[in-house]
Scaffold this active site. Structure first.
Site, PDB file in Angstrom:
ATOM      1  N   LYS A 124       0.855  -1.185   0.000  1.00  0.00           N
ATOM      2  CA  LYS A 124       0.000   0.000   0.000  1.00  0.00           C
ATOM      3  C   LYS A 124       0.891   1.235   0.000  1.00  0.00           C
ATOM      4  O   LYS A 124       0.868   2.053   0.926  1.00  0.00           O
ATOM      5  CB  LYS A 124      -0.930  -0.012   1.231  1.00  0.00           C
ATOM      6  CG  LYS A 124      -2.165  -0.880   1.006  1.00  0.00           C
ATOM      7  CD  LYS A 124      -3.083  -0.892   2.202  1.00  0.00           C
ATOM      8  CE  LYS A 124      -4.085   0.236   2.203  1.00  0.00           C
ATOM      9  NZ  LYS A 124      -5.181   0.088   1.241  1.00  0.00           N
TER      10      LYS A 124
HETATM   11  N1  PPE Z   1      -7.456  -2.821  -3.417  1.00  0.00           N
HETATM   12  C1  PPE Z   1      -7.041  -1.572  -3.211  1.00  0.00           C
HETATM   13  C2  PPE Z   1      -6.374  -0.846  -4.307  1.00  0.00           C
HETATM   14  C3  PPE Z   1      -7.239  -0.979  -1.959  1.00  0.00           C
HETATM   15  O1  PPE Z   1      -6.823   0.274  -1.746  1.00  0.00           O
HETATM   16  C4  PPE Z   1      -7.903  -1.696  -0.940  1.00  0.00           C
HETATM   17  C5  PPE Z   1      -8.157  -1.073   0.396  1.00  0.00           C
HETATM   18  C6  PPE Z   1      -8.305  -3.025  -1.204  1.00  0.00           C
HETATM   19  C7  PPE Z   1      -8.052  -3.561  -2.460  1.00  0.00           C
HETATM   20  C8  PPE Z   1      -8.961  -3.891  -0.154  1.00  0.00           C
HETATM   21  O2  PPE Z   1      -8.034  -4.296   0.840  1.00  0.00           O
HETATM   22  P1  PPE Z   1      -8.489  -4.593   2.343  1.00  0.00           P
HETATM   23  O3  PPE Z   1      -8.855  -3.284   2.949  1.00  0.00           O
HETATM   24  O4  PPE Z   1      -7.296  -5.205   2.976  1.00  0.00           O
HETATM   25  O5  PPE Z   1      -9.657  -5.510   2.282  1.00  0.00           O
HETATM   26  N2  PPE Z   1      -8.410   0.314   0.360  1.00  0.00           N
HETATM   27  C9  PPE Z   1      -8.258   1.088   1.569  1.00  0.00           C
HETATM   28  C10 PPE Z   1      -8.198   2.587   1.285  1.00  0.00           C
HETATM   29  C11 PPE Z   1      -9.447   3.349   1.133  1.00  0.00           C
HETATM   30  C12 PPE Z   1      -9.201   4.854   1.041  1.00  0.00           C
HETATM   31  O6  PPE Z   1      -9.968   5.529   0.323  1.00  0.00           O
HETATM   32  O7  PPE Z   1      -8.282   5.384   1.663  1.00  0.00           O
HETATM   33  C13 PPE Z   1      -9.276   0.689   2.637  1.00  0.00           C
HETATM   34  O8  PPE Z   1     -10.309   0.118   2.312  1.00  0.00           O
HETATM   35  O9  PPE Z   1      -8.991   0.932   3.794  1.00  0.00           O
END
Ligand code: PPE
Length: 305
Positions: A159
């Site tokens: 991330k």
């Molecule tokens: N793909 C991406 C690109 C992504 O940023 C997230 C989380 C996910 C998949 C899902 O991952 P998980 O949260 O581990 O299930 N995105 C984060 C950021 C949101 C934001 O706007 O800032 C989140 O959901 O916390």
């Protein structure tokens, strides 16, 4: 409305919200050399609060640092304790937690290996990311014209802050066109993920999601896959195309912020007969039972405050 809380954890100390500042020559501000996590803490029905899959989020935070080449200076337990302390210091029973590590000021230029790495942890109340109505009745998605990262362009398993410019572009593109969320295709043209969520489709009762090759390994994705397998749905982690998305019976997004949000429309095409469909509803219901502490089978995923 401007976000405002009480305390932020910064480099080992709990500081006042408005004191958590950086210098304009912060390396990460210029080059995107930061990395973050997104974690949720839920108020349980028994009055306690619990963080969902804390260890897995902290582990991914460490992984992101390793991938970027700026590992976290703190120990695993220190970060975990700091996250729990921030929730308490802000008096929150239910919140979103944002740990951020970033390369600070010192030298300018791309190669600045001696710049310090800072760590900040903030928390705030954050409701349904794609709206309460979206969680209930589904959202309208559009495939973005921006391609998702190629595995050798960006490090998709991390991330890293810089990765998110691609997401910001895609999200703004579809929001300005009147849609709720952007679905992104990978460099080969297959469905990858959304701007901030992983994506699932269901056809004939079978659940399918994209493999981990070029996407963020979502912790919600993993939770939903685990639950789906436990419920004996047939589950595949396999690439799929845009037309497969159009012909799916059901589709939904998973993410910490978005939780489990059904997709009712893709590119102006209605997804399936009704939204949410039965499989989406079943998985969503179980997911909410787990995070609210009602489903004891997955109590191992909860860290109580
Ligand atoms: N793909 C991406 C690109 C992504 O940023 C997230 C989380 C996910 C998949 C899902 O991952 P998980 O949260 O581990 O299930 N995105 C984060 C950021 C949101 C934001 O706007 O800032 C989140 O959901 O916390």
């Amino acid at each position: 409305m401007a976000l405002k809380g009480k305390k932020i954890w910064l480099d080992g100390e709990m500081v006042a919200w408005e004191e958590a500042k950086v210098h304009v020559l912060t390396h990460a501000l210029h080059y995107g050399t930061g990395y973050f996590e997104g974690i949720r803490c839920y108020a349980l029905e028994d009055g306690r609060s619990a963080v969902f899959r804390l260890d897995d989020h902290v582990r991914r935070f460490f992984d992101s640092g390793k991938i970027l080449g700026f590992p976290l200076p703190e120990a695993f337990g220190q970060i975990k304790n700091a996250i729990l302390a921030v929730i308490k210091a802000n008096g929150l029973k239910e919140c979103y937690i944002r740990p951020l590590a970033f390369v600070g000021s010192g030298d300018m230029g791309l190669y600045a290996p001696d710049n310090p790495i800072h760590v900040a942890i903030a928390a705030w109340a954050w409701g349904a990311y794609l709206g309460d109505e979206g969680i209930k009745n589904g959202i309208r998605a559009k495939v973005s014209s921006y391609t998702r990262h190629h595995v050798n362009v960006m490090m998709t398993k991390s991330k890293v802050s810089g990765n998110y410019v691609n997401s910001v572009l895609a999200k703004a593109e579809v929001k300005k066109a009147g849609y709720d969320e952007a679905i992104m295709l990978d460099a080969d043209g297959y469905v990858a993920e959304a701007s901030g969520e992983n994506i699932f489709i269901v056809r004939d009762g079978h659940v399918k999601t994209t493999p981990l090759t070029s996407i963020l390994p979502g912790i919600t994705r993993d939770s939903v896959l685990t639950v789906a397998r436990d419920k004996t749905y047939e589950v595949q982690e396999e690439r799929f195309t845009r037309d497969e998305l159009y012909t799916a019976d059901e589709a939904f997004f998973t993410g910490t912020a978005a939780e489990l949000t059904p997709i009712r429309e893709v590119d102006n095409r209605k997804v399936g007969e009704r939204c949410p469909g039965p499989v989406t509803l079943d998985l969503q219901q179980t997911f909410f039972d787990i995070i609210k502490g009602r489903d004891k089978k997955y109590a191992r995923w909860l860290t109580y405050l």
